[in-house]
Design an enzyme around this catalytic site. Structure first.
Site, PDB file in Angstrom:
ATOM      1  CG  HIS A  87      -3.055   6.631  19.922  1.00  0.00           C
ATOM      2  ND1 HIS A  87      -3.875   7.978  19.956  1.00  0.00           N
ATOM      3  CD2 HIS A  87      -1.388   8.131  19.722  1.00  0.00           C
ATOM      4  CE1 HIS A  87      -3.621   9.264  19.406  1.00  0.00           C
ATOM      5  NE2 HIS A  87      -2.172   9.403  20.178  1.00  0.00           N
TER       6      HIS A  87
ATOM      7  CE1 TYR B  79      -3.951  12.582  19.330  1.00  0.00           C
ATOM      8  CE2 TYR B  79      -3.917  13.009  16.820  1.00  0.00           C
ATOM      9  CZ  TYR B  79      -3.333  12.687  18.062  1.00  0.00           C
ATOM     10  OH  TYR B  79      -1.721  12.352  17.753  1.00  0.00           O
TER      11      TYR B  79
ATOM     12  CG  ASP C  76      -1.857  11.202  12.325  1.00  0.00           C
ATOM     13  OD1 ASP C  76      -1.163   9.955  12.353  1.00  0.00           O
ATOM     14  OD2 ASP C  76      -1.522  11.380  13.539  1.00  0.00           O
TER      15      ASP C  76
ATOM     16  CB  VAL D 267      -0.460   0.083   1.216  1.00  0.00           C
ATOM     17  CG1 VAL D 267      -1.876   1.687   1.734  1.00  0.00           C
ATOM     18  CG2 VAL D 267      -1.816  -1.844   1.328  1.00  0.00           C
TER      19      VAL D 267
ATOM     20  CE  LYS E 202      -2.148   8.878  15.185  1.00  0.00           C
ATOM     21  NZ  LYS E 202      -2.321   9.728  14.930  1.00  0.00           N
TER      22      LYS E 202
ATOM     23  N   GLY F   1      -1.654  16.464   9.863  1.00  0.00           N
ATOM     24  CA  GLY F   1      -2.091  16.146  11.997  1.00  0.00           C
ATOM     25  C   GLY F   1      -2.917  17.178  12.388  1.00  0.00           C
TER      26      GLY F   1
ATOM     27  N   PRO G  18       1.092   8.671   1.404  1.00  0.00           N
ATOM     28  CG  PRO G  18      -0.173  10.263   0.816  1.00  0.00           C
ATOM     29  CD  PRO G  18       0.019   9.260   1.971  1.00  0.00           C
ATOM     30  CB  ALA G  19       6.203  10.907   2.207  1.00  0.00           C
ATOM     31  CG  LEU G  20       3.730  17.224   3.494  1.00  0.00           C
ATOM     32  CD1 LEU G  20       4.779  16.667   4.990  1.00  0.00           C
ATOM     33  CD2 LEU G  20       4.750  18.062   2.798  1.00  0.00           C
ATOM     34  N   GLY G  21       1.686  14.064   5.862  1.00  0.00           N
ATOM     35  CA  GLY G  21       0.957  14.810   5.926  1.00  0.00           C
ATOM     36  C   GLY G  21       0.180  15.697   6.630  1.00  0.00           C
TER      37      GLY G  21
HETATM   38  P1  NDP Z   1       4.049  19.968  15.032  1.00  0.00           P
HETATM   39  O1  NDP Z   1       6.269  19.687  14.879  1.00  0.00           O
HETATM   40  O2  NDP Z   1       3.659  19.664  14.016  1.00  0.00           O
HETATM   41  O3  NDP Z   1       3.584  21.460  15.314  1.00  0.00           O
HETATM   42  C1  NDP Z   1       2.830  21.589  15.159  1.00  0.00           C
HETATM   43  C2  NDP Z   1       3.081  23.363  16.367  1.00  0.00           C
HETATM   44  O4  NDP Z   1       3.862  23.687  15.548  1.00  0.00           O
HETATM   45  C3  NDP Z   1       1.418  24.280  16.615  1.00  0.00           C
HETATM   46  O5  NDP Z   1       1.496  24.924  17.723  1.00  0.00           O
HETATM   47  C4  NDP Z   1       1.270  24.911  14.852  1.00  0.00           C
HETATM   48  O6  NDP Z   1       1.079  25.905  15.065  1.00  0.00           O
HETATM   49  C5  NDP Z   1       2.715  25.129  14.811  1.00  0.00           C
HETATM   50  N1  NDP Z   1       3.538  25.270  13.506  1.00  0.00           N
HETATM   51  C6  NDP Z   1       2.936  25.053  11.954  1.00  0.00           C
HETATM   52  N2  NDP Z   1       3.280  24.701  10.980  1.00  0.00           N
HETATM   53  C7  NDP Z   1       4.085  25.725  11.540  1.00  0.00           C
HETATM   54  C8  NDP Z   1       5.074  27.165  10.565  1.00  0.00           C
HETATM   55  N3  NDP Z   1       5.523  26.831   9.955  1.00  0.00           N
HETATM   56  N4  NDP Z   1       5.680  27.111  11.655  1.00  0.00           N
HETATM   57  C9  NDP Z   1       5.275  28.242  12.952  1.00  0.00           C
HETATM   58  N5  NDP Z   1       4.902  27.235  13.514  1.00  0.00           N
HETATM   59  C10 NDP Z   1       4.318  26.649  12.927  1.00  0.00           C
HETATM   60  O7  NDP Z   1       3.842  18.868  16.108  1.00  0.00           O
HETATM   61  P2  NDP Z   1       2.803  18.037  16.610  1.00  0.00           P
HETATM   62  O8  NDP Z   1       2.701  17.881  18.106  1.00  0.00           O
HETATM   63  O9  NDP Z   1       1.580  18.392  16.366  1.00  0.00           O
HETATM   64  O10 NDP Z   1       2.361  16.681  15.991  1.00  0.00           O
HETATM   65  C11 NDP Z   1       1.919  16.629  14.293  1.00  0.00           C
HETATM   66  C12 NDP Z   1       0.688  15.551  14.411  1.00  0.00           C
HETATM   67  O11 NDP Z   1       1.452  14.705  14.511  1.00  0.00           O
HETATM   68  C13 NDP Z   1      -0.373  15.995  15.609  1.00  0.00           C
HETATM   69  O12 NDP Z   1      -1.352  16.956  15.037  1.00  0.00           O
HETATM   70  C14 NDP Z   1      -0.620  14.518  15.307  1.00  0.00           C
HETATM   71  O13 NDP Z   1      -1.634  14.006  14.155  1.00  0.00           O
HETATM   72  C15 NDP Z   1       0.935  13.377  15.194  1.00  0.00           C
HETATM   73  N6  NDP Z   1       0.973  12.910  16.952  1.00  0.00           N
HETATM   74  C16 NDP Z   1       1.030  12.077  16.986  1.00  0.00           C
HETATM   75  C17 NDP Z   1       0.912  11.567  18.413  1.00  0.00           C
HETATM   76  C18 NDP Z   1       0.833   9.497  18.474  1.00  0.00           C
HETATM   77  O14 NDP Z   1       1.614   9.937  19.645  1.00  0.00           O
HETATM   78  N7  NDP Z   1       0.673   9.517  17.756  1.00  0.00           N
HETATM   79  C19 NDP Z   1       2.405  12.102  19.338  1.00  0.00           C
HETATM   80  C20 NDP Z   1       1.620  13.900  18.877  1.00  0.00           C
HETATM   81  C21 NDP Z   1       1.201  14.492  18.054  1.00  0.00           C
HETATM   82  P3  NDP Z   1      -0.620  26.753  14.688  1.00  0.00           P
HETATM   83  O15 NDP Z   1      -1.480  25.198  14.518  1.00  0.00           O
HETATM   84  O16 NDP Z   1      -1.061  27.669  15.409  1.00  0.00           O
HETATM   85  O17 NDP Z   1      -0.224  26.934  13.357  1.00  0.00           O
END
Ligand code: NDP
Length: 300
Positions: free
Chosen positions: A110, A52, A47, A14, A77, A22, A17-20
């Site tokens: 998760h 969530y 994701d 399957v 998850k 969250g 996409p590499a970039l998704g």
């Molecule tokens: P990220 O590394 O994606 O960072 C998100 C933070 O960075 C938010 O505060 C966002 O603020 C800010 N941000 C986003 N884009 C930019 C940018 N271009 N410049 C400056 N700041 C930016 O962290 P996450 O912890 O959200 O991780 C991403 C995803 O991973 C989650 O959303 C989730 O789907 C998954 N995840 C999974 C976990 C697990 O246990 N399996 C645990 C944690 C996350 P704003 O929204 O205000 O722009």
């Protein structure tokens, strides 16, 4: 023309996409519009997670985007309170119903629950059954260490397709990545641009509040006329990882997908690798259990 992410082929052929995109901590009232915006910008991997509490709104965003289902890759998850075989199958049905979908692309455990690993194993066996029934196209885990993977593989049939873990320049997990590779498991980075430091600023090294602020990263970004977030996403993609940055801001959602027109050279990749501290900012998988984050997930 809208850009598209390159794909990574999983161990069951399957493509993901590499970039998704969250949606952890994306408030429900902002989720549908964030997801719709992301899909409009070209993201095809979304994701989310039962925990969530925004699966309904992710589904709404997908419907609003009006995209053909087969073009989209949707992950959710299973929360740890729903581990065990029967509970896991019920929770899967609930997630699917909330999302308004009739199949999932990737279903993940998760967290490992080391203090009750039998239930983690039973949840995985439920996921294996869902895969066999064609209700999900791939199954994976999150936050599993090499030892957790070994423990799981010793008792089950199917090797996870993906291991989604905390991974950013301050925690590169090279040993775990190597082990994932050896087992044919794709490493997917959560907090790929360092979002976890917004939640736990004390965990950051003295030199920067987040990887995006580190002078090595800002210097490389200036050199390419790109942003620190874009540089970090290139770093993941060029090293073969999937990454799922989150944002609620339209301009950042677009910025984080605008990473396909430049590349980092080996020295730049190595300089970013060199920022590893070996320390987590997120939870420790060794001690995780349902009371780590007491969340109530309703069935409606
Ligand atoms: P990220 O590394 O994606 O960072 C998100 C933070 O960075 C938010 O505060 C966002 O603020 C800010 N941000 C986003 N884009 C930019 C940018 N271009 N410049 C400056 N700041 C930016 O962290 P996450 O912890 O959200 O991780 C991403 C995803 O991973 C989650 O959303 C989730 O789907 C998954 N995840 C999974 C976990 C697990 O246990 N399996 C645990 C944690 C996350 P704003 O929204 O205000 O722009």
């Amino acid at each position: 023309m809208t850009a598209t992410s390159p794909a990574i082929t999983l161990n069951n052929d399957v493509e993901i996409p590499a970039l998704g995109f969250g949606v952890f901590l994306t408030p429900p009232e902002e989720t549908a519009s964030a997801v719709e915006t992301a899909i409009g910008d070209g993201y095809r991997l979304i994701d989310t997670a039962a925990a969530y509490l925004n699966e309904h709104q992710v589904g709404e965003g997908i419907r609003r985007a009006g995209i053909v289902r087969s073009e989209l890759f949707v992950t959710t998850k299973l929360w740890v309170a729903d581990y065990g075989y029967d509970k896991a199958r019920r929770a899967f049905d609930t997630s699917l119903r909330k999302l308004g979908l009739d199949f999932l692309d990737l279903y993940m455990l998760h967290w490992p629950v080391p203090s009750d690993f039998d239930d983690t194993v039973a949840a995985w066996k439920a996921a294996e059954t869902l895969l066999g029934e064609g209700r999900v196209r791939a199954i994976g885990v999150c936050n599993f260490t090499t030892a957790h993977l070994e423990q799981l593989l010793a008792q089950t049939e199917i090797v996870p397709a993906v291991n989604q873990v905390e991974l950013h320049p301050f925690l590169t997990q090279t040993g775990l990545q190597e082990n994932n590779r050896r087992l044919g498991i794709v490493t997917q980075a959560w907090s790929p641009i360092g979002g976890v430091y917004g939640r736990n600023p004390d965990a950051a090294p003295d030199s920067a509040r987040s990887p995006m602020d580190h002078p090595v990263v800002t210097g490389i970004a200036a050199h390419h006329d790109k942003t620190p977030a874009q540089v970090l996403l290139r770093w993941h993609l060029q090293q073969g990882r999937s990454a799922i940055p989150k944002s609620v801001h339209a301009e950042r959602i677009a910025e984080n997908f605008d990473v396909f027109d430049f590349s980092l050279d080996d020295d730049e990749l190595k300089a970013i690798d060199g920022l590893d501290t070996g320390r987590r900012a997120g939870s420790d998988p060794e001690t995780f259990n349902a009371s780590s984050f007491p969340i109530t997930i309703d069935e409606a």
